[in-house]
Enzyme design. Structure first.
Site, PDB file in Angstrom:
ATOM      1  N   GLY A  11      -5.420  66.847  82.220  1.00  0.00           N
ATOM      2  CA  GLY A  11      -6.576  66.054  81.832  1.00  0.00           C
ATOM      3  C   GLY A  11      -7.892  66.803  81.753  1.00  0.00           C
ATOM      4  O   GLY A  11      -8.951  66.220  81.972  1.00  0.00           O
ATOM      5  N   ASN A  13      -9.261  67.850  79.034  1.00  0.00           N
ATOM      6  CA  ASN A  13     -10.003  67.262  77.910  1.00  0.00           C
ATOM      7  C   ASN A  13     -10.610  65.914  78.299  1.00  0.00           C
ATOM      8  O   ASN A  13     -11.728  65.600  77.890  1.00  0.00           O
ATOM      9  CB  ASN A  13      -9.106  67.135  76.679  1.00  0.00           C
ATOM     10  CG  ASN A  13      -8.991  68.452  75.932  1.00  0.00           C
ATOM     11  OD1 ASN A  13      -9.936  68.900  75.298  1.00  0.00           O
ATOM     12  ND2 ASN A  13      -7.843  69.091  76.054  1.00  0.00           N
ATOM     13  N   ILE A  92       5.721  60.558  72.158  1.00  0.00           N
ATOM     14  CA  ILE A  92       5.638  60.233  70.730  1.00  0.00           C
ATOM     15  C   ILE A  92       5.182  58.784  70.553  1.00  0.00           C
ATOM     16  O   ILE A  92       5.635  57.885  71.269  1.00  0.00           O
ATOM     17  CB  ILE A  92       7.005  60.467  70.049  1.00  0.00           C
ATOM     18  CG1 ILE A  92       7.256  61.977  69.970  1.00  0.00           C
ATOM     19  CG2 ILE A  92       7.070  59.824  68.669  1.00  0.00           C
ATOM     20  CD1 ILE A  92       8.664  62.342  69.546  1.00  0.00           C
ATOM     21  N   HIS A 109      -5.728  69.178  68.926  1.00  0.00           N
ATOM     22  CA  HIS A 109      -4.615  70.127  68.890  1.00  0.00           C
ATOM     23  C   HIS A 109      -5.172  71.539  69.049  1.00  0.00           C
ATOM     24  O   HIS A 109      -6.165  71.888  68.394  1.00  0.00           O
ATOM     25  CB  HIS A 109      -3.849  69.999  67.568  1.00  0.00           C
ATOM     26  CG  HIS A 109      -2.673  70.914  67.491  1.00  0.00           C
ATOM     27  ND1 HIS A 109      -1.494  70.668  68.174  1.00  0.00           N
ATOM     28  CD2 HIS A 109      -2.511  72.101  66.876  1.00  0.00           C
ATOM     29  CE1 HIS A 109      -0.651  71.669  67.956  1.00  0.00           C
ATOM     30  NE2 HIS A 109      -1.244  72.549  67.180  1.00  0.00           N
ATOM     31  N   ASP A 146      -1.567  60.206  62.482  1.00  0.00           N
ATOM     32  CA  ASP A 146      -0.732  59.282  61.712  1.00  0.00           C
ATOM     33  C   ASP A 146       0.720  59.490  62.137  1.00  0.00           C
ATOM     34  O   ASP A 146       0.970  60.061  63.196  1.00  0.00           O
ATOM     35  CB  ASP A 146      -0.974  59.412  60.200  1.00  0.00           C
ATOM     36  CG  ASP A 146      -0.560  60.768  59.646  1.00  0.00           C
ATOM     37  OD1 ASP A 146       0.128  61.523  60.360  1.00  0.00           O
ATOM     38  OD2 ASP A 146      -0.914  61.068  58.497  1.00  0.00           O
ATOM     39  N   GLU A 147       1.673  59.049  61.315  1.00  0.00           N
ATOM     40  CA  GLU A 147       3.073  59.101  61.750  1.00  0.00           C
ATOM     41  C   GLU A 147       3.633  60.523  61.791  1.00  0.00           C
ATOM     42  O   GLU A 147       4.698  60.750  62.366  1.00  0.00           O
ATOM     43  CB  GLU A 147       3.956  58.232  60.841  1.00  0.00           C
ATOM     44  CG  GLU A 147       3.786  56.735  61.057  1.00  0.00           C
ATOM     45  CD  GLU A 147       2.616  56.143  60.280  1.00  0.00           C
ATOM     46  OE1 GLU A 147       1.863  56.911  59.634  1.00  0.00           O
ATOM     47  OE2 GLU A 147       2.457  54.913  60.331  1.00  0.00           O
ATOM     48  N   ASP A 150       0.822  66.012  64.235  1.00  0.00           N
ATOM     49  CA  ASP A 150      -0.328  66.842  63.861  1.00  0.00           C
ATOM     50  C   ASP A 150      -0.723  66.695  62.391  1.00  0.00           C
ATOM     51  O   ASP A 150      -1.413  67.546  61.833  1.00  0.00           O
ATOM     52  CB  ASP A 150      -0.120  68.322  64.234  1.00  0.00           C
ATOM     53  CG  ASP A 150       0.077  68.497  65.732  1.00  0.00           C
ATOM     54  OD1 ASP A 150      -0.631  67.820  66.501  1.00  0.00           O
ATOM     55  OD2 ASP A 150       0.956  69.280  66.128  1.00  0.00           O
TER      56      ASP A 150
HETATM   57  C1  GRF Z   1      -4.668  70.714  75.328  1.00  0.00           C
HETATM   58  O1  GRF Z   1      -4.453  72.040  74.954  1.00  0.00           O
HETATM   59  C2  GRF Z   1      -4.693  69.833  74.110  1.00  0.00           C
HETATM   60  O2  GRF Z   1      -5.254  70.440  72.979  1.00  0.00           O
HETATM   61  C3  GRF Z   1      -3.240  69.612  73.885  1.00  0.00           C
HETATM   62  O3  GRF Z   1      -2.677  69.502  75.183  1.00  0.00           O
HETATM   63  C4  GRF Z   1      -3.496  70.163  76.117  1.00  0.00           C
HETATM   64  C5  GRF Z   1      -3.881  69.159  77.154  1.00  0.00           C
HETATM   65  O4  GRF Z   1      -4.587  69.661  78.203  1.00  0.00           O
HETATM   66  N1  GRF Z   1      -2.980  68.553  72.959  1.00  0.00           N
HETATM   67  P1  GRF Z   1      -5.337  68.684  79.230  1.00  0.00           P
HETATM   68  O5  GRF Z   1      -4.331  67.698  79.786  1.00  0.00           O
HETATM   69  O6  GRF Z   1      -6.466  67.994  78.482  1.00  0.00           O
HETATM   70  O7  GRF Z   1      -5.844  69.592  80.289  1.00  0.00           O
END
Ligand code: GRF
Length: 197
Positions: A11, A13, A92, A109, A146-147, A150
């Site tokens: 977490g 992000n 998913i 991503h 979307d479906e 990425d």
């Molecule tokens: C990040 O690299 C994000 O881009 C990817 O998964 C990772 C998650 O990291 N989709 P965190 O859980 O936010 O630390």
């Protein structure tokens, strides 16, 4: 805009969003709910510390994809969620979920899409593939989900230099610090500002 952040792991992000909110950088974003696809994910502790309500909904608790999608939509609708951020969410999502929130789901991503993305490209694998290919620029992308894995409209990208001697771990860290944690709060705020007008 009442926003739900979907997580599966550490977490960081989510933490970047919490920090940006606390600094007053996301006036149009309300961090209203955290949903974890993994019981006990550390992201849940971050949510609790920030006073954000959270729910755990693991895919294995549901008989099929459609039932899982319905359950997630119900969880979000019960809290009037208007916008969804996938921040390291590894489960998913099916058509049932995507269509309920179409155009309102952001994903982050850790590559410059269309490089190093799609099925099976997540976490350290992305950075391993980038180093194996010898690219000199890595980065992150925020896009609408979307479906297709990425797929979806690209909203923002930020490049990060690959340095001599990088390992997947050091590259991952630089992409997070210089790209993901900057790009995600900024893009979310821009969209929520637009949507709330
Ligand atoms: C990040 O690299 C994000 O881009 C990817 O998964 C990772 C998650 O990291 N989709 P965190 O859980 O936010 O630390």
């Amino acid at each position: 805009m009442r926003t739900a952040v979907l997580v599966s792991g550490g977490g960081t992000n989510l933490q970047a969003l919490i920090d940006a909110k606390e600094r007053g950088e996301m006036p149009h974003v309300g961090l209203s709910l955290v949903v974890s696809g993994t019981p006990g994910a550390y992201a849940l502790a971050r949510a609790a510390r920030a006073g954000i309500p959270s729910v755990t909904a693991a895919r294995r608790g549901y008989p099929d994809q459609a039932a899982y999608d319905r359950a997630l939509v119900e969880i979000l609708r019960a809290r009037d969620i208007e916008c969804v951020v996938l921040a390291g969410f590894l489960t998913i999502l099916g058509e049932g979920f995507i269509s309920a929130y179409r155009g309102r789901i952001l994903n982050i991503h850790p590559s410059l899409i269309p490089a190093f993305c799609g099925k099976g490209m997540y976490g350290l694998k992305v950075h391993e593939a980038a180093l194996a290919r010898g690219v000199k620029l890595a980065g992150a992308t925020v896009h609408l989900a979307d479906e297709t894995p990425d797929g979806g409209e690209i909203l923002a990208q930020k490049a990060v230099e690959v340095l001599d001697g990088d390992t997947p771990e050091t590259l991952q860290r630089r992409v997070m610090e210089q790209a993901e944690w900057v790009l995600l709060p900024r893009t979310l705020e821009q969209l929520c500002e637009r949507w709330s007008q």
